[in-house]
Design a protein around this motif. Structure first.
Motif, PDB file in Angstrom:
ATOM      1  N   VAL A  39     -78.835  70.571 104.557  1.00 20.26           N
ATOM      2  CA  VAL A  39     -78.617  70.007 103.226  1.00 20.26           C
ATOM      3  C   VAL A  39     -77.132  69.963 102.882  1.00 20.26           C
ATOM      4  CG1 VAL A  39     -79.096  70.307 100.765  1.00 20.26           C
ATOM      5  CG2 VAL A  39     -80.873  70.779 102.451  1.00 20.26           C
ATOM      6  N   GLU A  40     -76.412  70.997 103.236  1.00 20.31           N
ATOM      7  CA  GLU A  40     -74.989  71.094 102.904  1.00 20.31           C
ATOM      8  C   GLU A  40     -74.143  70.530 104.027  1.00 20.31           C
ATOM      9  OE1 GLU A  40     -73.709  72.127 100.021  1.00 20.31           O
ATOM     10  OE2 GLU A  40     -75.710  72.467  99.240  1.00 20.31           O
ATOM     11  N   PRO A  41     -73.043  69.904 103.797  1.00 21.37           N
ATOM     12  CA  PRO A  41     -72.442  69.618 102.499  1.00 21.37           C
ATOM     13  C   PRO A  41     -73.047  68.362 101.872  1.00 21.37           C
ATOM     14  CG  PRO A  41     -70.998  68.825 104.228  1.00 21.37           C
ATOM     15  CD  PRO A  41     -72.177  69.480 104.902  1.00 21.37           C
ATOM     16  N   THR A  42     -73.145  68.374 100.577  1.00 22.88           N
ATOM     17  CA  THR A  42     -73.650  67.199  99.870  1.00 22.88           C
ATOM     18  C   THR A  42     -72.472  66.267  99.565  1.00 22.88           C
ATOM     19  OG1 THR A  42     -73.440  68.283  97.730  1.00 22.88           O
ATOM     20  CG2 THR A  42     -75.586  68.438  98.824  1.00 22.88           C
ATOM     21  N   PHE A  43     -72.777  65.008  99.421  1.00 21.85           N
ATOM     22  CA  PHE A  43     -71.770  64.000  99.086  1.00 21.85           C
ATOM     23  C   PHE A  43     -72.310  63.208  97.914  1.00 21.85           C
ATOM     24  CE2 PHE A  43     -70.098  59.628  99.733  1.00 21.85           C
ATOM     25  CZ  PHE A  43     -68.759  59.904  99.514  1.00 21.85           C
ATOM     26  N   ILE A  44     -71.655  63.300  96.777  1.00 24.05           N
ATOM     27  CA  ILE A  44     -72.086  62.727  95.494  1.00 24.05           C
ATOM     28  C   ILE A  44     -73.576  63.009  95.232  1.00 24.05           C
ATOM     29  CG2 ILE A  44     -70.238  61.014  95.307  1.00 24.05           C
ATOM     30  CD1 ILE A  44     -72.222  58.859  96.243  1.00 24.05           C
ATOM     31  N   PHE A  49     -78.132  65.445 105.444  1.00 18.47           N
ATOM     32  CA  PHE A  49     -79.088  64.787 106.331  1.00 18.47           C
ATOM     33  C   PHE A  49     -79.129  63.276 106.104  1.00 18.47           C
ATOM     34  CE2 PHE A  49     -83.424  63.334 107.329  1.00 18.47           C
ATOM     35  CZ  PHE A  49     -83.527  63.755 108.641  1.00 18.47           C
ATOM     36  N   TYR A  50     -79.085  62.856 104.849  1.00 21.63           N
ATOM     37  CA  TYR A  50     -79.182  61.431 104.531  1.00 21.63           C
ATOM     38  C   TYR A  50     -77.852  60.702 104.663  1.00 21.63           C
ATOM     39  CZ  TYR A  50     -83.788  62.618 102.861  1.00 21.63           C
ATOM     40  OH  TYR A  50     -85.073  63.067 102.782  1.00 21.63           O
ATOM     41  N   TRP A  51     -76.776  61.278 104.109  1.00 25.13           N
ATOM     42  CA  TRP A  51     -75.523  60.521 104.159  1.00 25.13           C
ATOM     43  C   TRP A  51     -74.946  60.457 105.559  1.00 25.13           C
ATOM     44  CZ3 TRP A  51     -70.973  62.645 105.679  1.00 25.13           C
ATOM     45  CH2 TRP A  51     -70.702  63.977 105.425  1.00 25.13           C
ATOM     46  N   LEU A  55     -73.907  56.997 107.275  1.00 27.48           N
ATOM     47  CA  LEU A  55     -72.562  56.836 107.837  1.00 27.48           C
ATOM     48  C   LEU A  55     -72.653  56.258 109.249  1.00 27.48           C
ATOM     49  CD1 LEU A  55     -69.497  57.316 107.600  1.00 27.48           C
ATOM     50  CD2 LEU A  55     -69.905  59.623 108.490  1.00 27.48           C
ATOM     51  N   TRP A  56     -73.648  56.702 110.009  1.00 26.80           N
ATOM     52  CA  TRP A  56     -73.799  56.193 111.368  1.00 26.80           C
ATOM     53  C   TRP A  56     -74.227  54.727 111.396  1.00 26.80           C
ATOM     54  CZ3 TRP A  56     -72.095  57.067 115.998  1.00 26.80           C
ATOM     55  CH2 TRP A  56     -71.532  58.301 116.268  1.00 26.80           C
ATOM     56  N   VAL A  57     -74.812  54.216 110.326  1.00 30.98           N
ATOM     57  CA  VAL A  57     -75.105  52.778 110.256  1.00 30.98           C
ATOM     58  C   VAL A  57     -73.785  52.010 110.301  1.00 30.98           C
ATOM     59  CG1 VAL A  57     -75.999  50.925 108.784  1.00 30.98           C
ATOM     60  CG2 VAL A  57     -77.297  53.055 109.045  1.00 30.98           C
ATOM     61  N   LEU A  58     -72.803  52.464 109.531  1.00 36.12           N
ATOM     62  CA  LEU A  58     -71.496  51.800 109.521  1.00 36.12           C
ATOM     63  C   LEU A  58     -70.752  51.999 110.843  1.00 36.12           C
ATOM     64  CD1 LEU A  58     -70.371  52.834 105.927  1.00 36.12           C
ATOM     65  CD2 LEU A  58     -71.387  50.662 106.658  1.00 36.12           C
TER      66      LEU A  58
END
Length: 84
Positions: A39-44, A49-51, A55-58
């Motif tokens: 879960v950590e670190p969170t971004f906004i 896990f999600y961001w 990021l890997w899509v870009l």
């Protein structure tokens, strides 16, 4: 028979290795789940896990574009060398 003698086997060049690495890197990053299953670190407010996956899509888009441009350069070089 003459057609068989003109056919060249695939050649492994440093540029083609770089192309392969550009295309394989996103698969390795996404299949190695334990590296980003947290879960950590969170971004906004978005868990890692999600961001990380977004990021890997870009990153994948950029790496695919680089691989395509390198492939075009490799094909131009091979055609230029064959006609000389």
């Amino acid at each position: 028979m003459p057609e068989d003698t003109e056919a060249k086997p695939p050649t492994v060049t440093p540029m083609r290795v770089v192309i392969a690495l550009c295309l394989v890197a996103p698969f390795v990053a996404m299949l190695w789940v334990s590296s980003y299953a947290k879960v950590e670190p969170t971004f906004i407010g978005i868990p890692f896990f999600y961001w990380y996956q977004m990021l890997w899509v870009l990153i994948s888009t950029a790496l695919t574009m680089v691989a395509y441009k390198l492939w075009q350069r490799d094909q131009r070089a091979r055609k230029g060398g064959a006609s000389a």
